[in-house]
Motif scaffolding. Structure first.
Motif, short mmCIF file in Angstrom:
data_model
loop_
_atom_site.label_atom_id
_atom_site.label_comp_id
_atom_site.label_asym_id
_atom_site.label_seq_id
_atom_site.Cartn_x
_atom_site.Cartn_y
_atom_site.Cartn_z
N GLU A 1 0.79 -1.26 0.12
CA GLU A 1 -0.37 0.12 0.12
C GLU A 1 0.92 1.23 0.13
OE1 GLU A 1 -3.70 1.61 -0.67
OE2 GLU A 1 -3.31 -0.52 -0.32
N SER A 2 1.99 1.15 0.84
CA SER A 2 2.87 2.51 0.98
C SER A 2 3.50 2.91 -0.38
CB SER A 2 3.71 2.43 1.84
OG SER A 2 3.13 2.34 3.43
N LEU A 3 3.92 1.56 -1.02
CA LEU A 3 4.66 1.87 -2.45
C LEU A 3 4.10 2.53 -3.14
CD1 LEU A 3 6.37 -1.90 -2.58
CD2 LEU A 3 7.64 0.25 -2.46
N LEU A 4 2.63 2.36 -3.22
CA LEU A 4 1.86 2.82 -4.26
C LEU A 4 1.13 4.27 -3.70
CD1 LEU A 4 0.53 -0.36 -5.80
CD2 LEU A 4 2.44 0.96 -6.76
N SER A 5 1.25 4.46 -2.62
CA SER A 5 0.51 5.70 -2.11
C SER A 5 1.02 6.97 -2.46
CB SER A 5 0.42 5.60 -0.65
OG SER A 5 1.82 5.82 -0.14
N GLY A 6 0.40 8.25 -2.29
CA GLY A 6 0.70 9.50 -2.42
C GLY A 6 0.66 9.79 -3.70
N SER A 7 0.21 11.20 -3.83
CA SER A 7 0.02 11.96 -5.01
C SER A 7 1.54 12.31 -5.83
CB SER A 7 -0.87 13.16 -5.13
OG SER A 7 -0.03 14.33 -4.10
N PRO A 8 1.69 12.40 -7.15
CA PRO A 8 2.98 12.92 -7.57
C PRO A 8 3.30 14.10 -6.86
CG PRO A 8 1.43 12.42 -9.48
CD PRO A 8 0.43 12.33 -7.97
N GLU A 9 2.65 15.06 -6.59
CA GLU A 9 2.70 16.39 -5.98
C GLU A 9 3.46 16.03 -4.54
OE1 GLU A 9 -0.09 15.62 -7.27
OE2 GLU A 9 0.13 17.23 -9.14
N ASP A 10 2.82 15.17 -3.85
CA ASP A 10 3.25 14.97 -2.53
C ASP A 10 4.57 14.34 -2.50
OD1 ASP A 10 1.25 16.06 -1.39
OD2 ASP A 10 -0.12 14.24 -0.78
N ARG A 11 4.76 13.39 -3.22
CA ARG A 11 5.90 12.77 -3.55
C ARG A 11 7.03 13.61 -3.86
NH1 ARG A 11 6.56 6.94 -4.09
NH2 ARG A 11 4.87 5.69 -3.50
N MET A 12 6.84 14.35 -4.83
CA MET A 12 7.98 15.33 -5.29
C MET A 12 8.32 16.11 -4.15
SD MET A 12 8.20 17.93 -8.42
CE MET A 12 9.69 18.95 -8.73
N THR A 13 7.32 16.79 -3.51
CA THR A 13 7.77 17.47 -2.08
C THR A 13 8.57 16.72 -1.31
OG1 THR A 13 5.56 19.01 -2.63
CG2 THR A 13 6.80 18.81 -0.34
N TRP A 14 8.04 15.40 -0.97
CA TRP A 14 8.83 14.64 0.04
C TRP A 14 10.30 14.46 -0.34
CZ3 TRP A 14 11.37 10.08 -0.22
CH2 TRP A 14 11.57 9.49 1.05
N LEU B 1 12.04 16.23 -2.56
CA LEU B 1 13.03 17.65 -2.47
C LEU B 1 13.19 17.71 -0.99
CD1 LEU B 1 11.17 19.85 -4.93
CD2 LEU B 1 13.38 18.68 -5.32
N GLN B 2 12.39 17.43 -0.13
CA GLN B 2 12.69 17.74 1.42
C GLN B 2 13.98 16.90 1.82
OE1 GLN B 2 9.01 17.38 3.32
NE2 GLN B 2 8.42 19.57 2.87
N MET B 3 13.91 15.60 1.27
CA MET B 3 14.53 14.59 1.53
C MET B 3 16.12 14.98 1.25
SD MET B 3 16.16 11.63 0.03
CE MET B 3 15.20 11.27 -1.51
N LEU B 4 16.18 15.46 -0.17
CA LEU B 4 17.32 15.57 -0.73
C LEU B 4 17.91 17.01 -0.15
CD1 LEU B 4 16.32 15.34 -4.64
CD2 LEU B 4 18.04 14.05 -3.27
N VAL B 5 17.20 17.84 0.14
CA VAL B 5 17.91 18.99 0.73
C VAL B 5 18.38 18.76 2.43
CG1 VAL B 5 17.18 21.16 2.02
CG2 VAL B 5 16.17 20.80 -0.38
N ASN B 6 17.56 17.78 3.12
CA ASN B 6 18.10 17.41 4.23
C ASN B 6 19.52 16.64 4.14
OD1 ASN B 6 15.94 18.45 5.85
ND2 ASN B 6 14.62 16.47 5.74
N GLY B 7 19.32 15.71 3.01
CA GLY B 7 20.64 15.25 2.96
C GLY B 7 22.10 16.06 2.50
N ILE B 8 21.65 17.02 1.60
CA ILE B 8 22.49 18.01 1.06
C ILE B 8 23.23 18.91 2.28
CG2 ILE B 8 22.95 19.98 -0.28
CD1 ILE B 8 20.79 18.91 -2.14
N SER B 9 22.48 19.33 2.99
CA SER B 9 22.76 19.82 4.26
C SER B 9 23.47 19.29 5.36
CB SER B 9 21.56 20.66 4.91
OG SER B 9 20.66 19.74 5.64
N GLN B 10 23.35 17.69 5.51
CA GLN B 10 24.01 16.87 6.46
C GLN B 10 25.16 16.26 5.80
OE1 GLN B 10 23.21 17.19 9.63
NE2 GLN B 10 21.44 19.07 9.11
N THR B 11 25.38 16.23 4.55
CA THR B 11 26.44 15.49 4.04
C THR B 11 27.58 16.21 3.45
OG1 THR B 11 24.73 13.86 3.31
CG2 THR B 11 26.84 13.50 2.45
N PRO B 12 28.66 16.12 4.34
CA PRO B 12 29.94 16.89 3.83
C PRO B 12 30.51 16.37 2.46
CG PRO B 12 30.15 16.18 6.01
CD PRO B 12 29.12 15.53 5.57
#
Length: 238
Positions: A200-213, A215-226
């Motif tokens: 269920e989780s693999l297929l859940s979420g709208s394209p907009e929600d997934r893109m926002t998530w 981007l947030q995941m990438l930004v968090n990784g960029i800020s925390q990864t030297p």
């Protein structure tokens, strides 16, 4: 009755063709893209539109790849660099800029695919980079991590646009999604326990929600990864 002799028209009396310029060539290419798609934006077709020979265009544009990169840069002028205003969290404003960028590419599927390999270097692309770097700096992201990270963010946004735009053109898109949904939900728990549990989780979420998530995941990784430390210069005995 005799026909009147035809009076020849001097070449000097004919309307002069507008002088070729790089800006005019790119503007014509953008118009052709909007009307007929990127596939029609070729040097030969442009030459026809401009009433000249293809060889004349190479004085201003080196090849088709450079032409497409210039067209991409021109369209990047449509990206909203401050769509969410100055208030709110910097991450939300960063996501809004990238969402606007994705939307521009989504409207031109072939251009979105071309953007995966094109390297624009015009004024609109540079303004986009400046805006993204400014927002990352506002969030306290270390400078080198921001410089590397902005490339990752644009790669993700470009790939997302290319994927969604291509699927939107496919007549089989709905059938392919239904087939994937059935396959994931029907997988046996005995042989694929994790996949079965998270179907269920693999297929859940709208394209907009997934893109926002994402981007947030990438930004968090960029800020925390030297970024890696520079390699030491090779030692020389000379």
């Amino acid at each position: 009755m005799t026909d009147r002799p035809t009076t020849p028209t001097s070449r000097r009396e004919r309307p002069a063709k507008p002088a070729l310029t790089r800006a005019g060539i790119i503007a014509t290419a953008v118009s052709l893209l909007r009307a007929e798609g990127l596939e029609k934006v070729t040097m030969r077709r442009l030459a026809q539109e401009l009433d000249t020979g293809p060889a004349s265009l190479y004085v201003y544009v080196a090849n088709t790849a450079e032409l497409h990169a210039a067209v991409l840069d021109e369209l990047l002028g449509e990206v909203e660099l401050n769509p969410a205003g100055e208030g709110g969290d910097w991450r939300d404003r960063l996501a809004a800029v990238l969402t606007s960028y994705t939307g521009v590419l989504f409207r031109h599927p072939a251009l979105a695919r071309s953007a995966l390999t094109a390297r624009p270097s015009g004024k609109h692309y540079l303004r986009l980079l400046e805006r993204l770097l400014t927002l990352l700096d506002e969030g306290g992201v270390p400078l080198t991590q921001a410089a590397w990270g902005v490339d990752v963010l644009l790669q993700f946004a470009t790939a997302t646009a290319a994927e969604q735009a291509t699927r939107s053109q496919s007549a089989q898109a709905a059938d392919e999604w239904d087939a994937l949904t059935r396959a994931v939900h029907d997988v046996p728990a005995r042989t694929h326990p994790r996949l079965h549990a998270l179907a269920e989780s693999l297929l859940s979420g709208s394209p907009e929600d997934r893109m926002t998530w994402c981007l947030q995941m990438l930004v968090n990784g960029i800020s925390q990864t030297p970024t890696p430390a520079p390699a030491p210069a090779p030692h020389s005995d000379n």
